[in-house]
Write a protein that holds these residues in place. Structure first.
Motif, PDB file in Angstrom:
ATOM      1  N   VAL A 131       8.195   7.649   5.271  1.00  0.00           N
ATOM      2  CA  VAL A 131       7.922   6.342   5.871  1.00  0.00           C
ATOM      3  C   VAL A 131       7.282   6.530   7.236  1.00  0.00           C
ATOM      4  O   VAL A 131       7.688   7.403   8.010  1.00  0.00           O
ATOM      5  CB  VAL A 131       9.217   5.530   6.002  1.00  0.00           C
TER       6      VAL A 131
ATOM      7  N   SER B 181       4.408   1.987   6.240  1.00  0.00           N
ATOM      8  CA  SER B 181       3.866   2.504   4.981  1.00  0.00           C
ATOM      9  C   SER B 181       4.784   3.584   4.442  1.00  0.00           C
ATOM     10  O   SER B 181       5.610   4.136   5.161  1.00  0.00           O
ATOM     11  CB  SER B 181       2.451   3.056   5.188  1.00  0.00           C
ATOM     12  N   GLY B 182       4.608   3.850   3.148  1.00  0.00           N
ATOM     13  CA  GLY B 182       5.422   4.876   2.514  1.00  0.00           C
ATOM     14  C   GLY B 182       6.258   4.290   1.405  1.00  0.00           C
ATOM     15  O   GLY B 182       6.006   3.199   0.904  1.00  0.00           O
ATOM     16  N   TYR B 183       7.309   5.032   1.056  1.00  0.00           N
ATOM     17  CA  TYR B 183       8.188   4.625  -0.043  1.00  0.00           C
ATOM     18  C   TYR B 183       9.255   3.679   0.509  1.00  0.00           C
ATOM     19  O   TYR B 183      10.332   4.099   0.919  1.00  0.00           O
ATOM     20  CB  TYR B 183       8.803   5.849  -0.706  1.00  0.00           C
TER      21      TYR B 183
ATOM     22  N   LEU C   6      11.618   0.193   0.104  1.00  0.00           N
ATOM     23  CA  LEU C   6      12.228  -0.805  -0.771  1.00  0.00           C
ATOM     24  C   LEU C   6      12.255  -2.160  -0.076  1.00  0.00           C
ATOM     25  O   LEU C   6      12.034  -3.194  -0.704  1.00  0.00           O
ATOM     26  CB  LEU C   6      13.639  -0.364  -1.143  1.00  0.00           C
TER      27      LEU C   6
ATOM     28  N   ARG D 204      14.783   2.811   2.303  1.00  0.00           N
ATOM     29  CA  ARG D 204      13.869   3.809   1.751  1.00  0.00           C
ATOM     30  C   ARG D 204      14.032   3.957   0.258  1.00  0.00           C
ATOM     31  O   ARG D 204      15.109   3.726  -0.295  1.00  0.00           O
ATOM     32  CB  ARG D 204      14.136   5.169   2.406  1.00  0.00           C
ATOM     33  N   LEU D 205      12.963   4.356  -0.372  1.00  0.00           N
ATOM     34  CA  LEU D 205      12.984   4.781  -1.769  1.00  0.00           C
ATOM     35  C   LEU D 205      12.891   6.305  -1.807  1.00  0.00           C
ATOM     36  O   LEU D 205      12.254   6.907  -0.936  1.00  0.00           O
ATOM     37  CB  LEU D 205      11.799   4.164  -2.525  1.00  0.00           C
ATOM     38  N   PRO D 206      13.439   6.945  -2.802  1.00  0.00           N
ATOM     39  CA  PRO D 206      14.229   6.391  -3.908  1.00  0.00           C
ATOM     40  C   PRO D 206      15.721   6.299  -3.614  1.00  0.00           C
ATOM     41  O   PRO D 206      16.488   5.840  -4.453  1.00  0.00           O
ATOM     42  CB  PRO D 206      13.988   7.420  -5.010  1.00  0.00           C
TER      43      PRO D 206
END
Length: 121
Positions: A2, A25-27, A29, A101-103
């Motif tokens: 992120v 930006s990034g993974y 949720l 964050r993901l996941p």
């Protein structure tokens, strides 16, 4: 991974305006509270303004009525409109966000790299 990327800083004359942007930006949720802080050399970082995911805002007393924080949840972006700027508000301005964050679906706090804003004639 992120990231928070800021833009919009620079040099402005006293009484002038600047608009800062910060895009996540990034993974991701989801994003909870986003905010702006500032820091001058030798001083602690101080809160400027925050905004929740629902749009509730909070401001430092010194900027109320002059600064406006807003966000675009679809763009994962927070903005800071700064009007009637004063020389003593020269500082590095940092973006902050609480991000799911993901996941992992864990909540973590992130900072941008900072943008130098100088108010001078």
């Amino acid at each position: 991974q992120v990231q928070l990327v800021e833009s919009g800083g620079g040099l402005v004359q006293p009484g002038g305006s600047l608009r800062l942007s910060c895009a996540a930006s990034g993974y991701i949720l989801g994003i909870n509270t986003m905010g702006w802080y500032r820091q001058t050399p030798g001083e602690q970082r101080e809160l400027v303004a925050t905004i929740t995911s629902g749009g509730s805002t909070d401001y430092a007393g010194s900027v109320k009525g002059r600064f406006t924080i807003s966000r675009d949840n679809a763009k994962k972006t927070v903005y800071l409109q700064m009007n009637s700027l004063k020389p003593e508000e020269t500082a590095v301005y940092y973006c902050n966000a609480e991000i799911w964050r993901l996941p992992s679906a864990r909540l973590a706090n992130y900072w941008g790299q900072g943008t130098q804003d100088t108010v001078s004639s």
